[in-house]
Design a protein around this motif. Structure first.
Motif, PDB file in Angstrom:
ATOM      1  N   ASP A   3      -1.898  -3.227 -11.242  1.00 34.96           N
ATOM      2  CA  ASP A   3      -0.687  -3.693 -11.929  1.00 34.96           C
ATOM      3  C   ASP A   3      -0.138  -2.630 -12.881  1.00 34.96           C
ATOM      4  O   ASP A   3       1.068  -2.601 -13.156  1.00 34.96           O
ATOM      5  N   ARG A   4      -1.002  -1.766 -13.358  1.00 31.23           N
ATOM      6  CA  ARG A   4      -0.572  -0.738 -14.310  1.00 31.23           C
ATOM      7  C   ARG A   4      -0.323   0.620 -13.668  1.00 31.23           C
ATOM      8  O   ARG A   4       0.443   1.432 -14.193  1.00 31.23           O
ATOM      9  N   HIS A   5      -0.957   0.878 -12.514  1.00 25.95           N
ATOM     10  CA  HIS A   5      -0.924   2.234 -11.956  1.00 25.95           C
ATOM     11  C   HIS A   5      -0.466   2.301 -10.502  1.00 25.95           C
ATOM     12  O   HIS A   5      -0.586   3.369  -9.884  1.00 25.95           O
ATOM     13  N   ARG A   6       0.049   1.241  -9.956  1.00 29.23           N
ATOM     14  CA  ARG A   6       0.442   1.241  -8.546  1.00 29.23           C
ATOM     15  C   ARG A   6       1.444   2.351  -8.246  1.00 29.23           C
ATOM     16  O   ARG A   6       2.318   2.667  -9.064  1.00 29.23           O
ATOM     17  N   ARG A   7       1.298   2.944  -7.058  1.00 26.80           N
ATOM     18  CA  ARG A   7       2.257   3.960  -6.628  1.00 26.80           C
ATOM     19  C   ARG A   7       3.583   3.300  -6.243  1.00 26.80           C
ATOM     20  O   ARG A   7       3.604   2.181  -5.726  1.00 26.80           O
ATOM     21  N   THR A   8       4.658   4.009  -6.488  1.00 23.85           N
ATOM     22  CA  THR A   8       5.972   3.560  -6.038  1.00 23.85           C
ATOM     23  C   THR A   8       6.242   4.208  -4.685  1.00 23.85           C
ATOM     24  O   THR A   8       6.366   5.434  -4.584  1.00 23.85           O
ATOM     25  N   LEU A   9       6.295   3.396  -3.644  1.00 25.16           N
ATOM     26  CA  LEU A   9       6.511   3.877  -2.290  1.00 25.16           C
ATOM     27  C   LEU A   9       7.685   3.117  -1.677  1.00 25.16           C
ATOM     28  O   LEU A   9       7.860   1.922  -1.950  1.00 25.16           O
ATOM     29  N   PRO A  10       8.489   3.762  -0.839  1.00 33.47           N
ATOM     30  CA  PRO A  10       9.729   3.133  -0.365  1.00 33.47           C
ATOM     31  C   PRO A  10       9.526   1.885   0.488  1.00 33.47           C
ATOM     32  O   PRO A  10      10.449   1.081   0.619  1.00 33.47           O
TER      33      PRO A  10
END
Length: 355
Positions: A15-22
């Motif tokens: 919840d704090r470190h998830r990658r942002t992926l398209p």
């Protein structure tokens, strides 16, 4: 109050470190199954960094599965160039057609039904079930294998230990937020529990890691020695007409590079390289052939390939043999040519420009 489980700790970290992926949905929302499926097929044997621009181009060209299903296979293969493993692209197109025609454009929501679709194996079915539909499924990719092997100190080598890895991954997978759990495991392996120099001090489940406790985490997972790749040899024919067009042909629809375009050539054989005289016997037509200096080297999953190029000029301007198509150089970009053929074309163009 019970102590948090490894999955609880992992989800809190995610919840704090998830990658942002398209292809990922925003926190608290459901992912689009089309996006999940497309990304997972592309990510097989390919890195995230490589896949992102391909994924974005595919979505821009075919925003829905109905549009992908209606696309010409050659267009799909052309857009796929550079991702390799072209059977994935052919199955991607077949799967889109089946989902569009037989399921109204909606993916089935169970693993068993997903497994019946072209190109969807156990991993992709589990990923779709978990990430797109938030149903419990055991998702194990290369990143998850590494995390599990270290977490449980599994010292037997891969691929033999795969069954044990999945059993442990199954015990870790929660009923709550299974899709986020799967993506958290992937992110942990990609950003913290990396193949070399793992960042153990940043790991949210460090306290549970047996590999770390035993001082062997960085050495896991172990792998059985790889077999030596054999080397195959072939000759490619660069045949030009007087107007500059070059002869291409289509490979058989199944098998390696199935359905792709190529320069005509000999078989690819192991052992000795082709002698010029015997190679001429497989030339597409009679011509004044000459061997260009140098060679092209390319590596497939199971073998290395060495190609030499023979160049020739067509005496006349025929429409081309039944199995071939004449293509102008400026139109090569619209052809579904695999990387090895792009290399051969570059080599041929450089070699003939010097003559």
């Amino acid at each position: 109050m019970t102590d948090p489980t490894p999955s609880d700790r992992l989800l809190d970290w995610y919840d704090r470190h998830r990658r942002t992926l398209p292809w990922r949905a925003a926190a608290g929302t459901c992912a689009d199954p089309y996006h999940v499926w497309l990304s997972e097929i592309m990510l097989q044997q390919t890195t995230v960094v490589t896949v992102i621009p391909y994924f974005q181009r595919f979505l821009a060209r075919w925003p829905t599965i109905h549009e992908l299903a209606a696309a010409d296979l050659d267009d799909v293969l052309t857009q796929w160039q550079g991702l390799g493993y072209y059977a994935r692209a052919r199955n991607l197109h077949k799967c889109a057609q089946v989902v569009s025609a037989n399921h109204g454009g909606e993916f089935p929501t169970t693993e068993s039904a997903l497994l019946a679709l072209p190109g969807i194996g156990a991993y992709t079915a589990a990923a779709l079930t978990s990430i797109a539909f938030d149903k419990r499924a055991v998702v194990v990719d290369g990143n998850v294998e590494r995390v599990v092997a270290r977490l449980f100190a599994l010292t037997d080598p891969l691929p033999g230990v795969k069954k044990t890895v999945k059993e442990h991954a199954d015990r870790l997978t929660p009923d709550r937020r299974p899709g986020d759990h799967a993506q958290a495991m992937m992110d942990l392996g990609a950003t913290v529990c990396t193949p070399t120099s793992p960042k153990c001090d940043l790991c949210p489940i460090l306290a549970h890691c047996l590999g770390r406790q035993q001082g062997i985490a960085a050495d896991l997972p172990r792998r059985a020695p790889r077999k030596t790749r054999p080397t195959r040899h072939g000759v490619i024919f660069w045949l030009q007409r007087k107007d500059g067009a070059v002869l291409l042909r289509r490979r058989p629809p199944t098998g390696l590079l199935g359905g792709m375009m190529e320069l005509p050539g000999t078989d690819w054989r192991e052992g000795e390289a082709w002698r010029e005289a015997e190679a001429r016997q497989q030339a597409p037509t009679e011509a004044r052939w000459r061997l260009l200096p140098g060679s092209i080297r390319h590596t497939f999953t199971h073998f290395h390939l060495v190609l030499t190029v023979m160049a020739g000029q067509c005496a006349q301007s025929p429409s081309g043999p039944p199995s071939g198509t004449w293509v102008k150089r400026e139109d090569f970009g619209s052809q579904a040519l695999p990387t090895v053929m792009r290399k051969a074309i570059d080599h041929a163009m450089a070699g003939t420009a010097k003559s």
